[in-house]
Each structure stands twice: as structure tokens, then as C-alpha cells.
Design a protein around this motif. Structure first.
Motif, short mmCIF file in Angstrom:
data_model
loop_
_atom_site.label_atom_id
_atom_site.label_comp_id
_atom_site.label_asym_id
_atom_site.label_seq_id
_atom_site.Cartn_x
_atom_site.Cartn_y
_atom_site.Cartn_z
N SER A 5 -5.65 -41.30 27.72
CA SER A 5 -5.50 -40.09 26.92
C SER A 5 -4.88 -40.41 25.57
N TYR A 6 -5.11 -39.50 24.65
CA TYR A 6 -4.40 -39.49 23.37
C TYR A 6 -3.37 -38.38 23.45
N ILE A 7 -2.23 -38.60 22.80
CA ILE A 7 -1.19 -37.59 22.67
C ILE A 7 -0.92 -37.46 21.18
N GLY A 8 -0.97 -36.23 20.67
CA GLY A 8 -0.81 -36.06 19.23
C GLY A 8 -0.01 -34.84 18.85
N ILE A 9 0.38 -34.83 17.58
CA ILE A 9 1.07 -33.69 17.00
C ILE A 9 0.35 -33.33 15.71
N ALA A 10 0.12 -32.03 15.53
CA ALA A 10 -0.52 -31.54 14.31
C ALA A 10 0.45 -31.66 13.14
N LEU A 11 -0.03 -32.17 12.03
CA LEU A 11 0.79 -32.33 10.83
C LEU A 11 0.47 -31.22 9.83
N SER A 12 1.40 -30.97 8.92
CA SER A 12 1.23 -29.89 7.96
C SER A 12 0.06 -30.13 7.00
N GLY A 14 -2.85 -31.12 7.90
CA GLY A 14 -4.10 -30.94 8.64
C GLY A 14 -4.50 -32.13 9.48
N ASN A 15 -3.84 -33.26 9.28
CA ASN A 15 -4.11 -34.44 10.09
C ASN A 15 -3.38 -34.36 11.42
N VAL A 16 -3.65 -35.32 12.30
CA VAL A 16 -2.99 -35.39 13.60
C VAL A 16 -2.42 -36.79 13.77
N LYS A 17 -1.16 -36.88 14.11
CA LYS A 17 -0.50 -38.16 14.39
C LYS A 17 -0.62 -38.40 15.89
N THR A 18 -1.23 -39.52 16.27
CA THR A 18 -1.54 -39.76 17.68
C THR A 18 -1.04 -41.09 18.21
N ILE A 19 -0.90 -41.12 19.52
CA ILE A 19 -0.66 -42.35 20.25
C ILE A 19 -1.59 -42.38 21.46
N TYR A 20 -1.73 -43.55 22.03
CA TYR A 20 -2.59 -43.77 23.19
C TYR A 20 -1.73 -43.90 24.44
N CYS A 21 -2.17 -43.31 25.54
CA CYS A 21 -1.52 -43.46 26.84
C CYS A 21 -2.57 -43.96 27.83
N SER A 73 2.61 -51.79 18.29
CA SER A 73 1.87 -50.55 18.49
C SER A 73 2.57 -49.41 17.78
N ILE A 74 1.86 -48.76 16.87
CA ILE A 74 2.45 -47.64 16.14
C ILE A 74 1.51 -46.43 16.20
N ALA A 75 2.07 -45.28 15.94
CA ALA A 75 1.27 -44.05 15.91
C ALA A 75 0.28 -44.13 14.76
N GLU A 76 -0.87 -43.50 14.96
CA GLU A 76 -1.93 -43.49 13.96
C GLU A 76 -2.14 -42.07 13.46
N GLU A 77 -2.33 -41.91 12.16
CA GLU A 77 -2.60 -40.59 11.59
C GLU A 77 -4.12 -40.45 11.41
N LEU A 78 -4.69 -39.45 12.07
CA LEU A 78 -6.14 -39.24 12.05
C LEU A 78 -6.51 -38.03 11.20
N THR A 79 -7.56 -38.17 10.41
CA THR A 79 -8.08 -37.03 9.65
C THR A 79 -9.15 -36.31 10.45
N SER A 99 3.72 -25.17 14.89
CA SER A 99 3.78 -23.75 14.50
C SER A 99 3.88 -22.82 15.71
N THR A 100 3.31 -23.23 16.84
CA THR A 100 3.37 -22.40 18.05
C THR A 100 4.27 -23.02 19.13
N THR A 101 4.70 -24.25 18.92
CA THR A 101 5.43 -25.06 19.91
C THR A 101 4.72 -25.03 21.27
#
Length: 120
Positions: A5-12, A14-21, A73-79, A99-101
Motif C-alpha cells: 500500500s501507499y500511505i499519503g497526506i494531501a498537501l496544500s 494539491g500534491n500528495v506526500k507518500t510512503i510505501y508500506c 528511503s524518504i517520502a515522495e511528493e506526487l503530482t 482539512s477534514t482530518t
């Protein structure tokens, strides 16, 4: 066999910062742990800042990051997270929206346009 899986957080921006699990990416484990133990922006950022992982724990200390094994291994920012996800071996994508937690998930589809985030 792993359920990736990927785990990510939405950035302001519009991109998503992700990691791999690598392991246990299904809703009943990774999804459940994320919802129950990583419910704030600070907790999610701390989790993601650790980088890619072999397995998610209920706490940061229980999480098995690749960096702990000497791997870089570092988090990746995806567009375009949908295309990256559909081209990957991952089965699930988890996205936290500050924004919604709330956490959302998507199951892998071959066509990125078919990928929809769902509440769980």
C-alpha cells in the motif's frame, strides 16, 4: 505474499506526500491502524517523515521503517498519485486530508481515471 500500500497526506499545493508500506496493506489492518492511531496531522506527518516501511505499527516505535535496516528511503511528493498508484504493485492507497482530518482509501485499478477515493 505481501499486500502492498501507499500511505499519503494531501498537501496544500494539491500534491500528495507518500510512503510505501510492504505488508498488511488491506483495510482491516493498515486501514484500521491508520484510522485508530494516526488521526491528527502531526501524527500523520511523523509517520510519513519516517519514509517507506516494511510494516505499520500502532505507534511510530512499533513501525518497521526501511531506514532502521540501513536502507535509504524518504517520502515522495506526487503530482499525479492516481497514475503512480495504478502503475505500481500496490493494492491500496490511503490518503489523509488535513482539512477534514479523515482517512480515505482507493483500491488499485488499471485505469487511473477509474480510481476513486472512498470513506471508510
Amino acid at each position: 505474499m505481501a499486500t502492498r500500500s501507499y500511505i499519503g497526506i494531501a498537501l496544500s499545493n494539491g500534491n500528495v506526500k507518500t510512503i510505501y508500506c510492504h505488508y498488511d496493506g488491506y483495510l482491516s489492518y493498515v486501514g484500521s491502524v491508520l484510522k485508530e492511531h494516526y488521526a491528527t496531522v502531526d501524527q500523520v506527518n511523523e509517520l510519513i517523515n519516517g519514509g517507506d516501511m516494511s510494516s505499520l505499527g500502532e505507534t511510530i516505535n512499533e513501525t518497521k521503517y526501511y531506514a532502521q535496516q540501513g536502507e535509504s528511503s524518504i517520502a515522495e511528493e506526487l503530482t499525479d498519485w492516481r497514475s503512480t498508484f495504478s502503475d505500481s504493485w500496490c493494492d491500496y492507497f490511503y490518503l489523509f486530508t488535513p482539512s477534514t482530518t479523515k482517512w480515505y482509501y482507493a483500491a488499485r485499478e488499471s485505469d487511473p481515471k477509474s480510481i476513486q477515493l472512498k470513506d471508510f
